[in-house]
Design an enzyme around this catalytic site. Sequence first.
Site, PDB file in Angstrom:
ATOM      1  N   GLY B  45       0.813  -1.217   0.000  1.00  0.00           N
ATOM      2  CA  GLY B  45       0.000   0.000   0.000  1.00  0.00           C
ATOM      3  C   GLY B  45       0.841   1.259   0.000  1.00  0.00           C
ATOM      4  O   GLY B  45       0.588   2.195  -0.775  1.00  0.00           O
ATOM      5  N   ARG B 330       8.961 -24.150   4.035  1.00  0.00           N
ATOM      6  CA  ARG B 330       8.187 -24.012   5.262  1.00  0.00           C
ATOM      7  C   ARG B 330       7.137 -25.087   5.461  1.00  0.00           C
ATOM      8  O   ARG B 330       6.982 -25.626   6.548  1.00  0.00           O
ATOM      9  CB  ARG B 330       7.507 -22.640   5.268  1.00  0.00           C
ATOM     10  CG  ARG B 330       8.516 -21.539   5.428  1.00  0.00           C
ATOM     11  CD  ARG B 330       7.886 -20.178   5.369  1.00  0.00           C
ATOM     12  NE  ARG B 330       8.910 -19.188   5.669  1.00  0.00           N
ATOM     13  CZ  ARG B 330       8.725 -17.876   5.618  1.00  0.00           C
ATOM     14  NH1 ARG B 330       7.534 -17.400   5.275  1.00  0.00           N
ATOM     15  NH2 ARG B 330       9.688 -17.048   5.915  1.00  0.00           N
ATOM     16  N   HIS B 401       0.902 -18.177   9.892  1.00  0.00           N
ATOM     17  CA  HIS B 401       1.791 -17.051   9.621  1.00  0.00           C
ATOM     18  C   HIS B 401       1.332 -16.216   8.435  1.00  0.00           C
ATOM     19  O   HIS B 401       1.170 -15.011   8.530  1.00  0.00           O
ATOM     20  CB  HIS B 401       3.187 -17.615   9.370  1.00  0.00           C
ATOM     21  CG  HIS B 401       4.211 -16.596   9.015  1.00  0.00           C
ATOM     22  ND1 HIS B 401       4.472 -15.518   9.810  1.00  0.00           N
ATOM     23  CD2 HIS B 401       5.050 -16.492   7.940  1.00  0.00           C
ATOM     24  CE1 HIS B 401       5.438 -14.779   9.249  1.00  0.00           C
ATOM     25  NE2 HIS B 401       5.783 -15.334   8.117  1.00  0.00           N
TER      26      HIS B 401
END
Lengths: 257, 638
Positions: B45, B330, B401
Amino acid sequence: MKEINVTLKVWRQDGPNAAGHFDTIPAPGIKDEMSFLEMLDLVNERLIADGKDAIVFDHDCREGICGTCSLMIDGQAHGPQKGTATCQLHMRKFADGDEIVIEPWRATAFPIVKDLMVDRAAFDRIIEAGGFITAETGGAPDANITPIPKTVADAAMDAAACIGCGACVAACPNSAAQLFTSAKVSHLNLLPQGQAERYKRVEAMVDTMEELFGSCTNHGECEEACPKSISIDFIALMNSEYLKSKFKNRKRLSQHD
Amino acid sequence: MELNSKIPEGPVAEKWTKYKFDHKLVNPANRRKYDVIVVGTGLAGASAAATLGEQGYNVKAFTFHDSPRRAHSIAAQGGINAAKNYKDDGDSVWRLFYDTVKGGDFRSREANVYRLAEVSVNIIDQMTAQGVPFAREYGGLLDNRSFGGAQVARTFYARGQTGQQLLLGAYQQLARQIGLGNVELYNRTELVDVVVVDGRAAGIVVRDLLTGEVSSHSAHAVVLATGGYSNVFFLSTNAMACNVTAAWRAHRKGAAFANPCYTQIHPTCIPQSDDFQSKLTLMSESLRNDGRIWVPKDTNDTRSPDQIPEADRDYYLERRYPSFGNLAPRDIASRAALVEVASGHGVGPLKNGVYLDFSEAIGRLGEKVIEERYGNLFEMYERITDESPYKVPMRIYPAPHYTMGGLWVDYELMTTVPGLYAAGEANFSDHGANRLGASALMQGLADGYFVLPNTIANYLAPKLGEAVVPTDHPEFQAAEAAARDRYAGYLAIDGTRSPDSFHMELGKIMLEHCGMERTKESLTTALELIPPLHEEFKRDLRVTGSGSSTNQTLEKAGRVDDFFELAQLMCLDALTREESCGGHFRAEHQYPDGEAMRDDDHFAHVAAWEWTGDASNPTRHVEPLEFNDVHLAVRSYK
């Protein structure tokens, strides 16, 4: 894990213009593994259960990096543990029977919004005045074109570690913002990329800071309170940069710079 | 609903160049005639708002924080990937592209991923020019380290605070634009609805968090850069305020929500210590460069870790994945930890963790080097656990996460609502079913600095001279009225339970039934449990205080309300996807050795869900994925 019973004296204030007061709130059954803010969460859950308003306080990442949390705990910004933001403080630092006084940051430049929440937009004004390097998107040269000695990059990083929480201002008897401002001035003025706007930057940021905050009288409370242990050496660096900016005869280059 | 991905023709390596030449332009003098709204001031943003402001558009930026600098991008620790190949260890745009498609378990769009890899190099140049103090070698050149899922060192970093430094860089560019008057900032202002008029995004309705006032803002285009939804699990590594409201409100107004079941459980977080815990703390993946993960071989081993000899330890990642070892991606590292803990090998008082041990690295490199690399992370760990990782191994366990799913976007990052864009973690586009470490920062900045400012011009150019929809339009008025009713409604219920108590219960359901491992049975159970809990929320919620001044309990109520509906969609998506891929592991679909089993014949596609007005019955649309440059293969890190 053990449990302790503490009593909170919490600053409550309905709005920016309302009168404030301390509420005494008993907080029994606090596990010492809790973070300080988890203790406040629990107290708030109990207040809601009693039909009362929860205590308003700023917090977000709870990892000590976003700089949102901002509590004056027993008269110390971020509480008793050095180099630690409120969200990283744990109840094991308190003893059974303690009375804990919790207040918002107190500074004219940080008006109270409600209870323990304050408005720190004055910090944003300082950055908007000059806390940047003008580098519009698209025109950057290869990142390795200018080698930067590791010591310089590390020093810039030491300054850049500031999380903008405002503890330095809250801890200062003059509510001065020298540590915050100098951290950003130093971060950018130390780097080769920051040289083009070096003097303009320090002038604009310091002038804006002086408009909004109190003056520094070298108490050093800011460094003590800083959760990132930012050194007041950066204030010396900023002062020297500011002085240089005044001595440089830049009129030869431009009337306006 | 039609899903047109608008992928440009031509070879993958030329698509972005071709697009940039073909798209329509807005000339610099005309840009001031356009209003653009950017919601969220994280990496995506802030960089989008700053760049659009620099280019000359009228930008309004919104954040619910007190300052743009607080956005949760700031908490990213380890680093940012870029295909610079400064180490000359075989990296290239192609390799980063390949690693990312493979790391995402072949569930992302090739064209988007290639573009991401392509602009990654510009990001490092741009951020360095802005003064981000990346780590350097003694000679003054930039340093790199390795991250999971890659066999090259392409990760740039600033100590353990890379996200902070990148966000502050983007924030400073945004601050400059605010100072210059090109961007108008609305802080402590939360999006509560998206307004669509004649099928196009017309603006947003927001709530001032200090006064409770609801107001409307119109624009020619709206960008949502509002992050991910891991907080649906209650306990996650996300900041407390992270929520799905902006994306969900857009979804309810017609934006398709893609792959909501793709959630990432990060392998290295500090294990939960008790029920009072408000969030979980991440320990950067970079620690796996030097830390070795192990558990005791004997489930009844009660010795302290330093008393357990090598022979009695199981370095299970090194054993199972010899070529990637502790740097397995991960999803794989997380599931392996789950297997160890589930089989009773867990460590710590609750037996809910595994060791991450630095003793070998400290012996090899010395404490000073380790301190230089990870000092701030070790300190953070010690503050929370009261244990020093220099002396005893860290205890870690996976935690929710990142969310790869999000608003469906085409190649231009436009959602299924024309004029409404989604950037950064809020969209679904680049990470497939699993995100590689150090790629979130890369994607946020790629979208904000380099992609959106190009693609948005293509939409705006033909609208030259068109006025924005006035905020007294009936659609704005209706959305405002609905928002006022909504928040007044929460206050009026006057039940017995706080928003947090519902959130915690919802989070437990999601973690147990739609977490690291999912089954048809668990998902069906979740879908039975969630609607009645949501009904109870509507009947028995208690929000104290008023709606006309700062009320964090009320803010929370609105966010939890939206999480209930999202949770159902996640479970439906996970139930429908009868395969295992990346972060979505269906226990029914695995190989005998426990690895994920994809079903490319039936599921090599994006699932994009359309809101129908009934949270339990959305419509599923499909965007087929084509793999022309990376060949579909069983993902192996052995």
